[in-house]
Write a protein that holds these residues in place. Structure first.
Motif, short mmCIF file in Angstrom:
data_model
loop_
_atom_site.label_atom_id
_atom_site.label_comp_id
_atom_site.label_asym_id
_atom_site.label_seq_id
_atom_site.Cartn_x
_atom_site.Cartn_y
_atom_site.Cartn_z
N VAL A 33 0.88 -1.17 0.00
CA VAL A 33 0.00 0.00 0.00
C VAL A 33 0.92 1.23 0.00
CG1 VAL A 33 -1.73 1.31 1.28
CG2 VAL A 33 -1.90 -1.19 1.11
N VAL A 34 0.68 2.12 -0.97
CA VAL A 34 1.58 3.23 -1.25
C VAL A 34 0.83 4.56 -1.09
CG1 VAL A 34 2.98 4.29 -3.08
CG2 VAL A 34 2.89 1.80 -2.86
N LEU A 35 1.45 5.51 -0.40
CA LEU A 35 0.91 6.88 -0.31
C LEU A 35 1.63 7.75 -1.34
CD1 LEU A 35 0.55 8.04 3.41
CD2 LEU A 35 -1.28 7.62 1.74
N ILE A 36 0.88 8.64 -1.96
CA ILE A 36 1.41 9.54 -2.98
C ILE A 36 1.44 10.97 -2.41
CG2 ILE A 36 1.13 10.36 -5.38
CD1 ILE A 36 1.34 7.29 -5.20
N ASN A 37 2.51 11.69 -2.68
CA ASN A 37 2.63 13.07 -2.19
C ASN A 37 1.70 14.01 -2.96
OD1 ASN A 37 3.72 15.13 -0.57
ND2 ASN A 37 5.02 15.79 -2.26
N ASP A 38 1.27 15.06 -2.30
CA ASP A 38 0.60 16.18 -2.96
C ASP A 38 0.96 17.45 -2.18
OD1 ASP A 38 -1.65 17.10 -1.04
OD2 ASP A 38 -1.93 14.92 -1.10
N ASP A 39 0.56 18.60 -2.71
CA ASP A 39 0.98 19.87 -2.09
C ASP A 39 0.00 20.37 -1.04
OD1 ASP A 39 3.21 19.90 -3.70
OD2 ASP A 39 2.31 21.23 -5.21
N TYR A 40 -1.13 19.71 -0.85
CA TYR A 40 -2.21 20.31 -0.05
C TYR A 40 -2.56 19.54 1.24
CZ TYR A 40 -2.67 22.64 -4.51
OH TYR A 40 -2.40 23.35 -5.64
N THR A 41 -2.42 18.22 1.23
CA THR A 41 -2.79 17.45 2.43
C THR A 41 -1.85 17.82 3.58
OG1 THR A 41 -3.56 15.65 1.03
CG2 THR A 41 -3.16 15.13 3.36
N PRO A 42 -2.39 18.20 4.74
CA PRO A 42 -1.50 18.56 5.86
C PRO A 42 -0.66 17.38 6.35
CG PRO A 42 -3.77 19.29 6.26
CD PRO A 42 -3.81 18.38 5.07
N MET A 43 0.58 17.66 6.70
CA MET A 43 1.48 16.62 7.22
C MET A 43 0.85 15.92 8.43
SD MET A 43 5.23 18.32 6.97
CE MET A 43 6.04 18.56 5.40
N GLU A 44 0.21 16.70 9.31
CA GLU A 44 -0.37 16.12 10.52
C GLU A 44 -1.46 15.10 10.17
OE1 GLU A 44 0.44 16.05 13.62
OE2 GLU A 44 -1.42 15.15 14.41
N PHE A 45 -2.24 15.39 9.14
CA PHE A 45 -3.30 14.44 8.73
C PHE A 45 -2.68 13.12 8.24
CE2 PHE A 45 -5.98 12.56 5.42
CZ PHE A 45 -7.14 12.33 6.15
N VAL A 46 -1.60 13.22 7.45
CA VAL A 46 -0.94 12.02 6.92
C VAL A 46 -0.38 11.18 8.08
CG1 VAL A 46 0.89 11.15 5.41
CG2 VAL A 46 -0.43 13.17 4.73
#
Ligand code: TYC
Length: 109
Positions: A33-46
């Motif tokens: 299972v892989v997470l993809i980066n984006d510019d908007y999702t907050p680091m704390e949420f991830v």
């Protein structure tokens, strides 16, 4: 006699060799299972996603989040097809609920 007695040397098998069938069991495939980066999702949420859905402690979750943030993607874990599919659905659902564009996918490993 329908079955031949292979252990009896007195029975002539006319030099035919009989090999046992190989067991046809294969290991089930595994999926990352892989997470993809984006510019908007907050680091704390991830980090919270990695803690709640993947059972990581904060230090581990922070390391994986930063790996995704700096390299573009990162592995959350390796699972059977059904478990991987469920984790992807859980991440996608919570991200959508909170209106974050976070993307999560699975790859056969
Ligand atoms: N790049 C995001 C930010 O700077 C953080 C982030 C990390 C987003 C991992 C998605 O899968 C992700 N807020």
């Amino acid at each position: 006699m329908t079955e031949r007695d292979l252990s009896n040397p007195n029975i002539d098998d006319h030099d035919l060799a009989v090999k046992e069938a190989e067991p046809k069991l294969k290991r089930p495939p595994l999926y990352q299972v892989v997470l993809i980066n984006d510019d908007y999702t907050p680091m704390e949420f991830v980090v919270e996603v990695l803690e709640t859905i993947f059972g990581m402690v904060r230090s581990q979750a922070t390391r994986v989040m930063l790996e995704v943030h700096t390299k573009g993607k990162g592995i959350c874990g390796t699972f059977s097809f059904e478990i991987a599919e469920t984790k992807v659905a859980q991440v996608s659902s919570i991200a959508e609920q909170q209106q974050h564009p976070l993307l999560c996918t699975m790859e056969e490993h």
